[in-house]
Design a protein around this motif. Structure first.
Motif, PDB file in Angstrom:
ATOM      1  N   ASP A 392      71.555  35.907 -20.312  1.00 22.55           N
ATOM      2  CA  ASP A 392      72.877  34.750 -19.875  1.00 22.55           C
ATOM      3  C   ASP A 392      73.107  34.050 -21.021  1.00 22.55           C
ATOM      4  OD1 ASP A 392      72.331  35.523 -17.314  1.00 22.55           O
ATOM      5  OD2 ASP A 392      71.368  33.798 -16.665  1.00 22.55           O
ATOM      6  N   HIS A 393      72.596  33.743 -21.918  1.00 21.35           N
ATOM      7  CA  HIS A 393      72.854  33.445 -23.059  1.00 21.35           C
ATOM      8  C   HIS A 393      73.045  33.836 -24.393  1.00 21.35           C
ATOM      9  CE1 HIS A 393      72.000  29.418 -20.699  1.00 21.35           C
ATOM     10  NE2 HIS A 393      71.060  30.154 -20.491  1.00 21.35           N
ATOM     11  N   VAL A 394      71.933  34.751 -24.838  1.00 24.91           N
ATOM     12  CA  VAL A 394      72.174  35.707 -26.491  1.00 24.91           C
ATOM     13  C   VAL A 394      73.204  36.911 -26.547  1.00 24.91           C
ATOM     14  CG1 VAL A 394      70.305  36.270 -27.991  1.00 24.91           C
ATOM     15  CG2 VAL A 394      69.875  34.816 -26.754  1.00 24.91           C
ATOM     16  N   ILE A 395      73.100  37.403 -25.396  1.00 19.61           N
ATOM     17  CA  ILE A 395      73.493  38.114 -24.868  1.00 19.61           C
ATOM     18  C   ILE A 395      75.397  38.445 -24.916  1.00 19.61           C
ATOM     19  CG2 ILE A 395      74.645  40.688 -24.009  1.00 19.61           C
ATOM     20  CD1 ILE A 395      71.328  41.673 -23.460  1.00 19.61           C
ATOM     21  N   GLN A 396      75.666  37.121 -24.120  1.00 16.00           N
ATOM     22  CA  GLN A 396      76.503  36.572 -23.433  1.00 16.00           C
ATOM     23  C   GLN A 396      77.626  36.214 -25.071  1.00 16.00           C
ATOM     24  OE1 GLN A 396      78.621  37.344 -21.417  1.00 16.00           O
ATOM     25  NE2 GLN A 396      76.919  38.248 -20.007  1.00 16.00           N
ATOM     26  N   ARG A 397      76.587  35.309 -25.810  1.00 20.34           N
ATOM     27  CA  ARG A 397      77.455  34.899 -26.600  1.00 20.34           C
ATOM     28  C   ARG A 397      77.831  36.086 -27.911  1.00 20.34           C
ATOM     29  NH1 ARG A 397      74.044  30.240 -28.878  1.00 20.34           N
ATOM     30  NH2 ARG A 397      75.372  29.479 -30.420  1.00 20.34           N
ATOM     31  N   LYS A 433      72.376  46.686 -27.319  1.00 23.72           N
ATOM     32  CA  LYS A 433      71.485  47.435 -27.303  1.00 23.72           C
ATOM     33  C   LYS A 433      69.837  46.864 -27.926  1.00 23.72           C
ATOM     34  CE  LYS A 433      75.303  50.418 -27.530  1.00 23.72           C
ATOM     35  NZ  LYS A 433      75.178  52.157 -27.970  1.00 23.72           N
ATOM     36  N   ASP A 434      69.182  46.164 -28.856  1.00 24.03           N
ATOM     37  CA  ASP A 434      68.365  46.402 -28.203  1.00 24.03           C
ATOM     38  C   ASP A 434      67.565  45.380 -27.577  1.00 24.03           C
ATOM     39  OD1 ASP A 434      67.757  48.201 -30.893  1.00 24.03           O
ATOM     40  OD2 ASP A 434      67.840  46.727 -32.190  1.00 24.03           O
ATOM     41  N   ILE A 435      68.331  44.147 -27.664  1.00 23.26           N
ATOM     42  CA  ILE A 435      68.261  43.182 -26.694  1.00 23.26           C
ATOM     43  C   ILE A 435      67.893  43.808 -24.971  1.00 23.26           C
ATOM     44  CG2 ILE A 435      68.701  40.526 -25.568  1.00 23.26           C
ATOM     45  CD1 ILE A 435      70.036  40.042 -28.391  1.00 23.26           C
ATOM     46  N   ARG A 436      69.231  44.355 -25.101  1.00 19.33           N
ATOM     47  CA  ARG A 436      68.596  44.724 -23.702  1.00 19.33           C
ATOM     48  C   ARG A 436      67.536  45.996 -22.998  1.00 19.33           C
ATOM     49  NH1 ARG A 436      75.513  46.299 -22.325  1.00 19.33           N
ATOM     50  NH2 ARG A 436      75.470  43.935 -21.539  1.00 19.33           N
ATOM     51  N   ASN A 437      67.397  46.304 -24.412  1.00 21.08           N
ATOM     52  CA  ASN A 437      65.670  47.453 -23.652  1.00 21.08           C
ATOM     53  C   ASN A 437      64.539  46.297 -24.011  1.00 21.08           C
ATOM     54  OD1 ASN A 437      67.307  49.362 -24.703  1.00 21.08           O
ATOM     55  ND2 ASN A 437      67.382  49.646 -26.443  1.00 21.08           N
TER      56      ASN A 437
END
Length: 571
Positions: A392-397, A433-437
């Motif tokens: 909600d925060h890191v990826i969106q930013r 992509k790394d964060i989603r993994n």
């Protein structure tokens, strides 16, 4: 005139012409009798004090036999303790026999012949010649000759505890009625002394069992590992019961599996599967079971004994206790305890304590299991929170930043600037992509079972040897480590803890792993410390690993005591 008579106060008239010397002799005889009575009463009181002066049961029994022999001038004495069946002697404490004579005689009597007469008909008896008595069954080879006999039962309240046997009246062919009365009085006091000693021993035994239960529960709740706690459990059980073998089987997916064994002489391997329906019958009954060879109980005894005996290589099958470990409806396992064949009375006396101990151990196991489940739930909830925050925060930013850069790239007139912006956008896409993994990995049930699980096992194994659980802290995500770094990390932690186990004599230790721009491992202890030169010879391989990856390695003393091992490589 008739003869004048003088009444001397005893109701017996005497002729006035009786010589004074005869009268004085009578008085002297009565004085000697009174003095002997007083001496014997004093001896009885001394014997009473002697048998009541200690609370250790073995000491009390030995003093009873010795005091009885001294009280009635017997050369030999023995105290036979009745076994659980009330028909045979389980213990036989002797006085007057040398070690050589006892070894020559062989096994102690079980309660036949004249000795058995007091068991069948418990009342005081005097026999002038044992060999002439119709109940006599003779003496074994090497037994010293015995003729006169005096015996009396010892009762504790209304229960027959055993019998006092005395033989060979010194200075007389047989024991007297006075000897019998004195022995009966001593036996009455002996029953009180034995009762007090048993109460004291019971209280002391319960305290030892309570301490053992508390120690095991603390280990379980401190997270030292179930295997360590079960190993301690069987060791304490064998120590407290004097058994030849103690083992514990715990239910898992495979069935009832032996998880820990402590035996005097040889045992089956841990991991033995206890097969057979008899174990289910035992658990459903929820009652401890004592299997005594040849008792003929109407139970699945042969299968039970065979299964229990499979755990140890004991030459002759002795009493075996099978104690279920259960809490409420949960059937956790079974405790198996086996004794030497001669320890039937000890096995019987231990059964109630084993049942209480198994109940407390079951509570500890159940509480530790619940604690692990709570910790797992907290961990999963923490993973969910981290995953939500990252999404909600890191990826969106990052995504918004990438869109902004793409918009800026269209406005850039300089090709170099535009290329750099495109590279930055690609890097942001790769980071997303790394964060989603990582988020997907956080939701996997086996997350952390890789290198983290291996590290947990290393720390748990070290805890078993150290006697305490080392602190283990990880900062950062281990899932992002390259394969070579995982291998090095495991090697460093294993070698560092192994050195503490072998050399440090520490009371606390810690492992701190930091995953960032560098992979940093610090292993510390508060032990005796070590010379860097001495340690380098054993840890040279870790230094080579660090240098091969462009990192550093050092070992130094800590203040006020202990050692710090620091290993670091860039990622």
């Amino acid at each position: 005139m008739g003869e004048e008579r003088i009444d001397l106060g005893e109701g017996s008239p005497w002729p006035a012409a009786l010589e004074l010397e005869d009268l004085l002799e009578q008085l002297r005889g009565r004085a000697r009798t009174a003095q002997r009575s007083q001496e014997r009463l004093g001896a009885l009181l001394d014997a009473v004090v002697a048998v009541s002066a200690d609370l250790d049961l073995s000491v009390v029994l030995a003093r009873i036999v010795r005091s009885a022999c001294q009280l009635v001038d017997a050369r030999y004495g023995a105290l036979g303790v009745l076994g659980p069946d009330g028909e045979h002697l389980s213990e036989f404490i002797t006085y007057g026999l040398t070690e050589k004579e006892r070894a020559t005689i062989g096994d102690p009597p079980r309660g036949r012949g004249v000795l058995g007469l007091l068991i069948r008909d418990p009342r005081a008896r005097r026999v002038r010649d044992i060999s002439a008595h119709p109940e006599s069954s003779g003496f074994p080879p090497g037994h010293p000759p015995m003729h006169s006999f005096l015996g009396t039962p010892i009762r504790i309240r209304d229960r027959l505890y055993g019998n006092l046997y005395l033989s060979e009246k010194q200075g007389a062919p047989e024991f007297t009625a006075d000897d019998e009365s004195m022995l009966i009085a001593l036996a009455a006091n002996a029953g009180v002394a034995i009762d007090n000693a048993q109460l004291y021993e019971r209280a002391r035994r319960q305290r030892r069992w309570s301490d053992a239960s508390g120690e095991i529960t603390r280990m379980l709740l401190e997270g030292r590992g179930e295997s360590s706690a079960l190993a301690l459990m069987v060791r304490r059980v064998r120590e407290l019961t004097g058994a030849e073998l103690a083992a514990v089987g715990i239910h898992d997916d495979e069935g009832l599996v032996v998880r820990a064994i402590d035996a005097v002489d040889g045992a089956a391997e841990v991991g033995t599967l206890l097969r057979g329906d008899q174990w289910g019958e035992l658990m459903s009954g929820r009652e401890p079971l004592l299997l005594v060879p040849g008792s003929g109980e109407d139970l699945p005894q042969p299968a039970m004994v065979a299964s229990a005996r499979a755990l140890a290589t004991i030459a002759t099958a002795g009493p075996t206790a099978l104690v279920p470990i259960a809490v409420g409806e949960a059937e956790l396992g079974v405790l198996v305890v086996a004794w030497d064949p001669s320890a039937e009375s000890a096995a019987t006396a231990s059964l109630a304590d084993l049942a209480d101990f198994a109940a407390l151990a079951g509570l500890g196991l159940e509480a530790a299991g619940a604690q692990r489940e709570r910790a797992r739930t907290v961990l999963l909830e923490d993973r969910d929170r981290i995953a939500r925050d990252m999404h909600d925060h890191v990826i969106q930013r990052l995504f918004a930043t990438g869109l902004s850069l793409q918009s800026a790239a269209r406005l850039a007139t300089n090709q170099v600037v535009q290329d750099r912006i495109d590279v930055a956008v690609d890097e942001l896409d790769a980071a997303i992509k790394d964060i989603r993994n990582s988020i997907f990995a956080l939701h996997r049930p086996d997350f952390g079972a890789g290198v983290r699980g291996e590290l947990d096992e290393i720390v748990a194994a070290a805890a078993e040897s150290l006697g305490f659980v080392p602190d283990f802290v990880v900062e950062g995500l281990l899932v992002a480590l390259p394969d070579y770094a995982e291998v090095d990390l495991v090697a460093v932690v294993r070698e560092g803890l192994s050195n503490i186990v072998r050399h440090a004599n520490a009371t606390s230790a810690g492992v701190h792993v930091t995953v960032g721009r560098d992979l940093v491992v610090e292993v510390t202890d508060d032990g005796v410390g070590a010379e860097p030169e001495a340690i380098r010879s054993g840890l040279a391989n870790l230094e080579r690993r660090a240098l091969a990856s462009g990192g550093t390695f050092e070992v130094r003393r800590r203040e006020p005591s202990g050692t710090l091992l620091r290993w670091s490589v860039p990622l």
